[in-house]
Scaffold this motif. Structure first.
Motif, PDB file in Angstrom:
ATOM      1  N   ARG A 125      60.898   0.903 -18.657  1.00 54.27           N
ATOM      2  CA  ARG A 125      62.001   1.295 -19.537  1.00 54.27           C
ATOM      3  C   ARG A 125      63.296   1.582 -18.790  1.00 54.27           C
ATOM      4  O   ARG A 125      64.362   1.591 -19.404  1.00 54.27           O
ATOM      5  CB  ARG A 125      61.612   2.535 -20.344  1.00 54.27           C
ATOM      6  CG  ARG A 125      60.382   2.338 -21.191  1.00 54.27           C
ATOM      7  CD  ARG A 125      60.701   1.560 -22.469  1.00 54.27           C
ATOM      8  NE  ARG A 125      59.485   1.153 -23.142  1.00 54.27           N
ATOM      9  CZ  ARG A 125      58.733   1.972 -23.845  1.00 54.27           C
ATOM     10  NH1 ARG A 125      59.086   3.226 -23.992  1.00 54.27           N
ATOM     11  NH2 ARG A 125      57.638   1.529 -24.429  1.00 54.27           N
ATOM     12  N   ALA A 126      63.229   1.864 -17.495  1.00 62.08           N
ATOM     13  CA  ALA A 126      64.456   2.198 -16.757  1.00 62.08           C
ATOM     14  C   ALA A 126      65.394   1.000 -16.751  1.00 62.08           C
ATOM     15  O   ALA A 126      64.979  -0.125 -16.468  1.00 62.08           O
ATOM     16  CB  ALA A 126      64.114   2.623 -15.332  1.00 62.08           C
ATOM     17  N   ARG A 127      66.658   1.234 -17.072  1.00 60.26           N
ATOM     18  CA  ARG A 127      67.635   0.157 -17.166  1.00 60.26           C
ATOM     19  C   ARG A 127      68.729   0.270 -16.108  1.00 60.26           C
ATOM     20  O   ARG A 127      69.169  -0.733 -15.556  1.00 60.26           O
ATOM     21  CB  ARG A 127      68.279   0.157 -18.562  1.00 60.26           C
ATOM     22  CG  ARG A 127      67.311  -0.239 -19.667  1.00 60.26           C
ATOM     23  CD  ARG A 127      66.900  -1.694 -19.574  1.00 60.26           C
ATOM     24  NE  ARG A 127      65.952  -2.064 -20.615  1.00 60.26           N
ATOM     25  CZ  ARG A 127      64.635  -2.058 -20.460  1.00 60.26           C
ATOM     26  NH1 ARG A 127      64.122  -1.700 -19.279  1.00 60.26           N
ATOM     27  NH2 ARG A 127      63.828  -2.414 -21.426  1.00 60.26           N
ATOM     28  N   THR A 128      69.180   1.465 -15.811  1.00 63.21           N
ATOM     29  CA  THR A 128      70.261   1.625 -14.841  1.00 63.21           C
ATOM     30  C   THR A 128      69.700   1.592 -13.420  1.00 63.21           C
ATOM     31  O   THR A 128      68.506   1.768 -13.191  1.00 63.21           O
ATOM     32  CB  THR A 128      70.998   2.957 -15.050  1.00 63.21           C
ATOM     33  OG1 THR A 128      70.089   4.039 -14.798  1.00 63.21           O
ATOM     34  CG2 THR A 128      71.525   3.068 -16.471  1.00 63.21           C
ATOM     35  N   ARG A 129      70.587   1.367 -12.463  1.00 63.29           N
ATOM     36  CA  ARG A 129      70.161   1.356 -11.068  1.00 63.29           C
ATOM     37  C   ARG A 129      69.579   2.705 -10.673  1.00 63.29           C
ATOM     38  O   ARG A 129      68.549   2.775  -9.986  1.00 63.29           O
ATOM     39  CB  ARG A 129      71.355   1.021 -10.164  1.00 63.29           C
ATOM     40  CG  ARG A 129      71.036   1.097  -8.673  1.00 63.29           C
ATOM     41  CD  ARG A 129      72.235   0.663  -7.837  1.00 63.29           C
ATOM     42  NE  ARG A 129      71.966   0.857  -6.419  1.00 63.29           N
ATOM     43  CZ  ARG A 129      72.193   1.990  -5.763  1.00 63.29           C
ATOM     44  NH1 ARG A 129      72.709   3.035  -6.428  1.00 63.29           N
ATOM     45  NH2 ARG A 129      71.928   2.100  -4.479  1.00 63.29           N
ATOM     46  N   GLU A 130      70.225   3.773 -11.134  1.00 63.86           N
ATOM     47  CA  GLU A 130      69.718   5.107 -10.815  1.00 63.86           C
ATOM     48  C   GLU A 130      68.319   5.308 -11.372  1.00 63.86           C
ATOM     49  O   GLU A 130      67.424   5.806 -10.691  1.00 63.86           O
ATOM     50  CB  GLU A 130      70.650   6.171 -11.382  1.00 63.86           C
ATOM     51  CG  GLU A 130      70.165   7.587 -11.139  1.00 63.86           C
ATOM     52  CD  GLU A 130      71.001   8.622 -11.867  1.00 63.86           C
ATOM     53  OE1 GLU A 130      70.640   9.796 -11.815  1.00 63.86           O
ATOM     54  OE2 GLU A 130      72.004   8.244 -12.495  1.00 63.86           O
ATOM     55  N   GLY A 131      68.117   4.903 -12.630  1.00 63.20           N
ATOM     56  CA  GLY A 131      66.804   5.058 -13.240  1.00 63.20           C
ATOM     57  C   GLY A 131      65.738   4.284 -12.492  1.00 63.20           C
ATOM     58  O   GLY A 131      64.628   4.778 -12.276  1.00 63.20           O
ATOM     59  N   ARG A 132      66.064   3.063 -12.073  1.00 66.36           N
ATOM     60  CA  ARG A 132      65.073   2.260 -11.344  1.00 66.36           C
ATOM     61  C   ARG A 132      64.747   2.875  -9.987  1.00 66.36           C
ATOM     62  O   ARG A 132      63.592   2.865  -9.543  1.00 66.36           O
ATOM     63  CB  ARG A 132      65.592   0.831 -11.184  1.00 66.36           C
ATOM     64  CG  ARG A 132      65.613   0.042 -12.493  1.00 66.36           C
ATOM     65  CD  ARG A 132      65.831  -1.442 -12.247  1.00 66.36           C
ATOM     66  NE  ARG A 132      67.166  -1.712 -11.750  1.00 66.36           N
ATOM     67  CZ  ARG A 132      68.204  -2.002 -12.508  1.00 66.36           C
ATOM     68  NH1 ARG A 132      68.057  -2.046 -13.828  1.00 66.36           N
ATOM     69  NH2 ARG A 132      69.390  -2.251 -11.982  1.00 66.36           N
ATOM     70  N   LEU A 133      65.769   3.409  -9.317  1.00 65.20           N
ATOM     71  CA  LEU A 133      65.522   4.074  -8.035  1.00 65.20           C
ATOM     72  C   LEU A 133      64.611   5.281  -8.212  1.00 65.20           C
ATOM     73  O   LEU A 133      63.673   5.502  -7.422  1.00 65.20           O
ATOM     74  CB  LEU A 133      66.844   4.524  -7.410  1.00 65.20           C
ATOM     75  CG  LEU A 133      67.750   3.453  -6.802  1.00 65.20           C
ATOM     76  CD1 LEU A 133      69.079   4.069  -6.392  1.00 65.20           C
ATOM     77  CD2 LEU A 133      67.076   2.781  -5.616  1.00 65.20           C
ATOM     78  N   GLN A 134      64.875   6.069  -9.251  1.00 60.67           N
ATOM     79  CA  GLN A 134      64.082   7.271  -9.491  1.00 60.67           C
ATOM     80  C   GLN A 134      62.628   6.921  -9.776  1.00 60.67           C
ATOM     81  O   GLN A 134      61.702   7.559  -9.265  1.00 60.67           O
ATOM     82  CB  GLN A 134      64.689   8.054 -10.658  1.00 60.67           C
ATOM     83  CG  GLN A 134      66.028   8.685 -10.318  1.00 60.67           C
ATOM     84  CD  GLN A 134      66.756   9.214 -11.544  1.00 60.67           C
ATOM     85  OE1 GLN A 134      66.688   8.633 -12.623  1.00 60.67           O
ATOM     86  NE2 GLN A 134      67.458  10.317 -11.398  1.00 60.67           N
ATOM     87  N   VAL A 135      62.412   5.911 -10.593  1.00 62.45           N
ATOM     88  CA  VAL A 135      61.047   5.524 -10.942  1.00 62.45           C
ATOM     89  C   VAL A 135      60.327   4.931  -9.741  1.00 62.45           C
ATOM     90  O   VAL A 135      59.145   5.220  -9.507  1.00 62.45           O
ATOM     91  CB  VAL A 135      61.057   4.526 -12.116  1.00 62.45           C
ATOM     92  CG1 VAL A 135      59.655   3.982 -12.359  1.00 62.45           C
ATOM     93  CG2 VAL A 135      61.564   5.202 -13.381  1.00 62.45           C
ATOM     94  N   GLU A 136      61.028   4.113  -8.961  1.00 62.26           N
ATOM     95  CA  GLU A 136      60.389   3.524  -7.782  1.00 62.26           C
ATOM     96  C   GLU A 136      59.965   4.602  -6.790  1.00 62.26           C
ATOM     97  O   GLU A 136      58.870   4.543  -6.214  1.00 62.26           O
ATOM     98  CB  GLU A 136      61.325   2.530  -7.096  1.00 62.26           C
ATOM     99  CG  GLU A 136      60.654   1.819  -5.918  1.00 62.26           C
ATOM    100  CD  GLU A 136      61.572   0.861  -5.184  1.00 62.26           C
ATOM    101  OE1 GLU A 136      61.142   0.297  -4.163  1.00 62.26           O
ATOM    102  OE2 GLU A 136      62.739   0.695  -5.617  1.00 62.26           O
ATOM    103  N   LEU A 137      60.812   5.604  -6.598  1.00 58.79           N
ATOM    104  CA  LEU A 137      60.456   6.697  -5.695  1.00 58.79           C
ATOM    105  C   LEU A 137      59.218   7.429  -6.197  1.00 58.79           C
ATOM    106  O   LEU A 137      58.291   7.714  -5.423  1.00 58.79           O
ATOM    107  CB  LEU A 137      61.633   7.671  -5.565  1.00 58.79           C
ATOM    108  CG  LEU A 137      61.379   8.929  -4.733  1.00 58.79           C
ATOM    109  CD1 LEU A 137      60.992   8.567  -3.309  1.00 58.79           C
ATOM    110  CD2 LEU A 137      62.605   9.842  -4.741  1.00 58.79           C
ATOM    111  N   ALA A 138      59.187   7.739  -7.487  1.00 60.42           N
ATOM    112  CA  ALA A 138      58.032   8.437  -8.049  1.00 60.42           C
ATOM    113  C   ALA A 138      56.767   7.602  -7.902  1.00 60.42           C
ATOM    114  O   ALA A 138      55.693   8.109  -7.582  1.00 60.42           O
ATOM    115  CB  ALA A 138      58.282   8.758  -9.521  1.00 60.42           C
TER     116      ALA A 138
END
Length: 437
Positions: free
Chosen positions: A121-134
């Motif tokens: 569901r993450a769409r923004t670059r920030e969201g994708r970075l956060q999810v990848e880290l988790a």
């Protein structure tokens, strides 16, 4: 042990959802937890063929579930022709590996399921970075389970010789390096967010943050208040990325409102930590709107889960956290329950504690706007005199404050009583020092 077979025609990944009921661990009713787990699985586009509550008298360290129950679930997996099993609990790497070996099938625990949903569901670059880290933090301890090539060993390089480095050691080191880089990138995001917040403080608009359990109707309420078109669906974690808009409150006072990610019970700590930069927006807000699905029989337990996450979000030193509960979805209540909930909310609204609304139909929205304005309007009143030719100043005062009184004298001068944010008042004193009475 209760179970229910479900017939689906869509050929998706077939799954069985299991909720291990640890008696005394959670006050929430087991059937409600199972229903939520099924919703999470469906949000991941899994074809839930069967769902089951497994009562646990005690926890088996190696597999969480006792052998007898494991064999019963094996029969259910076979009957459902399942390709995956979702365990609505947090499994250790050893438990996950042992369950996969026992059933010879893919096993996903609650944390992995939520991480996968966030990843999609993450769409923004920030969201994708956060999810990848988790995800990397989660997978780092599970390499031995998820990667089949990890027992291979690479030989020494050059003429040095030696036993070399096993593939699992190399991959763990690569993941550790990637985590370091992601944290550095997210720290830059956090710094940028801090600069944005600092810039917004120069524009003296109070900030409001929407929080709540996933699927409580935050995005629908956000759209209703702002006229925006943020995706709002009857789906768990329909939106992840924070969206901000400016709204006009009664008597013209502007405010910035933010729609944030939804919470859920047992939200993985990896996600709470990874979304720290986003959640800081909540901590910085002048007012938090805690949106609750008041029509849900699980509303009280969901509220406690949200409060538990809020406690993990720091508040700037000296700032008092103000929370207004928004009891949403009153349109789904039966008439007697509707009347009772609205009456209770009206009594609590006097103290700024709760407002009952339907974001879908618009019922109670104007009362919510009034309550928000009252709660964020704690600034002292200032008397200002505006000369007839100063239309620009008059427009500025209406745009940056809330006018609570207005009189025009016989010479055409306008005398205003206005509430201004301290930053706006300071700006007024610098730009127009002669207009303050």
């Amino acid at each position: 042990m209760t179970s229910k077979l479900i017939d689906h025609a869509v050929p998706l990944i077939r799954a069985v959802v299991i909720h291990p009921d640890r008696r005394g661990d959670n006050a929430r009713h087991a059937s409600e937890r199972l229903e939520e787990a099924v919703g999470l699985a469906q949000a991941l586009d899994l074809d839930v063929r069967a769902q089951e509550i497994v009562r646990l008298r005690s926890v088996t360290p190696a597999t969480l579930i006792g052998r007898g129950k494991l064999e019963e679930i094996s029969a259910l997996i076979l009957a459902a022709d399942a390709e995956a099993v979702v365990i609505d609990d947090q499994l250790t790497p050893v438990q996950q590996r042992n369950l996969e070996r026992f059933w010879d099938i893919k096993v996903i625990d609650r944390t992995g399921l939520i991480l996968e949903i966030f990843g999609r569901r993450a769409r923004t670059r920030e969201g994708r970075l956060q999810v990848e880290l988790a995800r990397l933090e989660y997978e780092r301890s599970r390499l031995v389970r998820t990667w089949t090539h990890l027992e291979r060993q690479r030989g020494g390089t050059g003429g040095v010789g030696g036993p070399g480095e096993t593939q699992i050691e190399l991959d763990r080191r690569m993941i550790a390096d990637r985590i370091v880089r992601l944290k550095a990138e997210l720290e830059e995001v956090r710094r940028t967010r801090g600069l944005h917040r600092k810039a917004r403080k120069q524009v003296p608009f109070p900030s409001v943050a929407l929080v709540g359990y996933t699927n409580a109707g935050k995005s629908t309420l956000f759209n209703r208040l702002t006229g925006a078109e943020v995706m709002a669906k009857d789906l768990l974690f329909a939106t992840l990325d924070t969206t901000q808009r400016t709204i006009r409150l009664p008597q013209g006072r502007p405010a910035i409102i933010a729609d944030t990610v939804g919470f859920v019970s047992d939200l993985p700590h990896e996600l709470v930590e990874s979304f720290r930069a986003t959640l800081e927006e909540v901590g910085e807000a002048d007012l938090i709107l805690h949106v609750r699905d008041i029509a849900s029989p699980d509303s009280a337990a969901q509220a406690k889960d949200v409060e538990a996450v809020l406690e993990q979000i720091p508040t700037p030193e000296g700032k008092t956290r103000r929370i207004l509960e928004v009891w949403n979805k009153i349109d789904l209540l039966e008439p007697d329950a509707h009347e009772s909930v609205v009456g209770q909310a009206e009594r609590l609204a006097r103290d700024g504690k709760a407002v009952a609304v339907s974001a879908w139909t618009g019922e109670g929205i104007e009362a919510l706007r009034e309550t928000i304005a009252g709660l964020i309007d704690a600034d002292a009143e200032t008397r200002v005199t505006v000369e007839p030719h100063r239309g620009d100043l008059l427009a500025w005062l209406y745009a940056n404050g809330r006018v609570t009184g207005r009189e025009t004298d016989e010479d055409g001068r306008v005398h205003l009583t206005v509430r201004l944010h301290p930053a706006a008042l300071g700006r007024l004193e610098r730009l127009y020092p002669d207009v303050i009475d």
